[in-house]
Design an enzyme around this catalytic site. Structure first.
Site, short mmCIF file in Angstrom:
data_model
loop_
_atom_site.label_atom_id
_atom_site.label_comp_id
_atom_site.label_asym_id
_atom_site.label_seq_id
_atom_site.Cartn_x
_atom_site.Cartn_y
_atom_site.Cartn_z
N THR A 2 31.38 31.56 30.53
CA THR A 2 30.60 31.12 31.69
C THR A 2 29.92 32.32 32.34
O THR A 2 28.75 32.25 32.75
CB THR A 2 31.54 30.41 32.70
OG1 THR A 2 32.17 29.33 32.03
CG2 THR A 2 30.77 29.89 33.90
N GLU B 291 38.92 28.77 39.62
CA GLU B 291 37.69 29.04 38.86
C GLU B 291 37.11 30.40 39.22
O GLU B 291 36.55 31.10 38.38
CB GLU B 291 36.66 27.94 39.14
CG GLU B 291 36.97 26.62 38.45
CD GLU B 291 36.74 26.73 36.96
OE1 GLU B 291 37.62 27.31 36.28
OE2 GLU B 291 35.72 26.24 36.47
N1 LIG Z 1 44.45 28.02 32.49
C1 LIG Z 1 43.40 28.47 31.83
N2 LIG Z 1 42.82 27.71 30.89
C2 LIG Z 1 41.76 28.17 30.19
N3 LIG Z 1 41.19 29.37 30.36
C3 LIG Z 1 41.72 30.16 31.30
C4 LIG Z 1 42.83 29.75 32.08
N4 LIG Z 1 43.12 30.74 32.95
C5 LIG Z 1 42.26 31.74 32.71
N5 LIG Z 1 41.40 31.41 31.71
C6 LIG Z 1 40.30 32.24 31.19
O1 LIG Z 1 39.06 31.60 31.54
C7 LIG Z 1 38.06 31.88 30.57
C8 LIG Z 1 37.42 30.56 30.13
O2 LIG Z 1 36.77 30.00 31.22
P1 LIG Z 1 35.24 29.57 31.14
O3 LIG Z 1 34.88 29.07 32.49
O4 LIG Z 1 34.45 30.71 30.55
O5 LIG Z 1 35.28 28.41 30.06
P2 LIG Z 1 35.39 26.86 30.20
O6 LIG Z 1 36.31 26.61 31.36
O7 LIG Z 1 35.75 26.26 28.89
O8 LIG Z 1 33.89 26.47 30.40
P3 LIG Z 1 32.96 25.71 31.43
O9 LIG Z 1 33.46 26.11 32.79
O10 LIG Z 1 31.63 26.23 31.08
O11 LIG Z 1 33.04 24.27 31.19
C9 LIG Z 1 38.77 32.56 29.43
O12 LIG Z 1 38.49 33.94 29.53
C10 LIG Z 1 40.24 32.33 29.67
O13 LIG Z 1 41.08 33.35 29.22
N1 LIG Z 2 27.88 24.86 36.62
C1 LIG Z 2 28.57 25.89 35.91
C2 LIG Z 2 29.65 25.23 35.10
C3 LIG Z 2 30.37 26.16 34.18
O1 LIG Z 2 31.66 26.36 34.60
C4 LIG Z 2 27.61 26.61 34.98
O2 LIG Z 2 26.87 25.91 34.27
O3 LIG Z 2 27.55 27.82 34.99
#
Ligand SMILES: Nc1ncnc2c1ncn2[C@@H]1O[C@H](COP(=O)(O)OP(=O)(O)OP(=O)(O)O)[C@@H](O)[C@H]1O
Ligand SMILES: N[C@@H](CCO)C(=O)O
Length: 291
Positions: free
Chosen positions: A168, A120
């Site tokens: 995020t 993350e």
């Molecule tokens: N294995 C992966 N799966 C998805 N996104 C990835 C991965 N590896 C890298 N990324 C990158 O991570 C970003 C998405 O992550 P982000 O934390 O913003 O969204 P999320 O995981 O859907 O949301 P949240 O954490 O708010 O629930 C994108 O830029 C994407 O390209």
């Molecule tokens: N707790 C985090 C989760 C998103 O990955 C936020 O709200 O920013």
């Protein structure tokens, strides 16, 4: 070769910013792993065109490095990135659970949480645990500096994902730097109510405890139509509505009987504003499974 299904997750639940999370029964990422001399990654499925296959930029690459477990990793995305449904965390959780097994590292599920959180950190700059913890451990999780507490629960949920992108990283920039004491008092009450609701599997208490006046109002401005969608879901019977993770998914807690009407109301309300959306009628479910 090993296959792992790791669920999408919803972090925060309103009153538990950066602490609470739940595993969703669906959607999920399916990840296939086989030992290799160096880590290589293939990504297919929802939003795969936006996900880097470079191990330095993909969450699973950081996990393979942390476990010193190089592998060929095929990710079939069920969870679109930048959704607020823990997309990047689902892949990281699957990699942590799968590589631990493949290389016989012997870590417990709880010990794998900070390892998956390193993934993350690659995408959001912060190694927060609130999505990887439920994706690995299942149920409702409370992730703090001291570790993760977990409760099995089965609350029905509707997660409505509009066709809007909120990263995020951007959503963290709008989080207020401070809160008043009266807001702190209210947040403690709501978080405690929600936790009690999870222990009792009570959608009313969980919904009531999702209320938040600190982070959610600031982030709601990034989601076109949030207030109308929230009101429509409450009118259709939701017990509580908030932003899922960093958004843009809007998540509602409810009774089973109201799920379908809430999903329609949320979709229609986004639709009235010209925004396509998809609704998952789901519930709190189990953590990553190895096949
Ligand atoms: N294995 C992966 N799966 C998805 N996104 C990835 C991965 N590896 C890298 N990324 C990158 O991570 C970003 C998405 O992550 P982000 O934390 O913003 O969204 P999320 O995981 O859907 O949301 P949240 O954490 O708010 O629930 C994108 O830029 C994407 O390209
Ligand atoms: N707790 C985090 C989760 C998103 O990955 C936020 O709200 O920013």
């Amino acid at each position: 070769m090993l296959t792992v299904r790791a669920p999408a997750t919803s972090a925060n639940l309103g009153s538990g910013f950066d602490v609470f999370g739940v595993a969703l029964e669906r959607p999920a990422d399916v990840v296939r792993l086989s030992k290799a001399d160096r880590t290589t990654i293939d990504v297919t499925g929802a939003g795969s065109q936006f996900i880097p296959e470079d191990p330095e930029k993909n969450t699973v690459g950081a996990v393979a490095e942390a476990l010193e477990a190089p592998a060929h990793i095929e990710i079939d995305k069920g969870v679109r990135p930048a959704s607020g449904l823990g997309s990047s965390a689902a892949s990281a959780a699957a990699a942590a659970v799968g590589l631990n097994e493949l290389y016989d590292r012997g870590y417990s599920r709880e010990e794998l949480v900070p390892i998956a959180a390193k993934g993350e950190a690659v995408v959001s700059g912060d190694a927060h645990d609130d999505n990887v913890a439920p994706s690995i451990m299942g149920g409702f999780t409370i992730a703090t500096e001291s570790g993760v507490r977990q409760v099995d629960a089965s609350i029905p949920l509707v997660a409505c994902l509009p066709d809007i992108v909120v990263s995020t990283r951007d959503a963290r920039r709008v989080v207020p730097e401070s809160a008043r004491v009266d807001q702190l008092v209210e947040t403690v009450g709501n978080a405690a109510t929600l936790t009690t609701g999870m222990h009792r599997d009570d959608p009313e208490l969980v919904g009531e405890g999702m209320h938040d006046t600190v982070v959610t109002p600031a982030r709601a401005k990034l989601i076109d139509g949030y207030e109308s969608v929230r009101e429509a879901a409450l009118d259709a019977g939701a017990t509580g509505v908030t932003i899922s993770g960093a958004g843009p998914t809007v998540i509602a807690a409810c009774e089973d009987a109201d799920q379908r009407a809430i999903a329609s109301a949320m979709l229609d309300t986004f639709g009235d504003r010209g925004i396509d959306a998809r609704a998952y009628q789901t519930r709190i479910g189990r953590g990553a499974q190895i096949f």
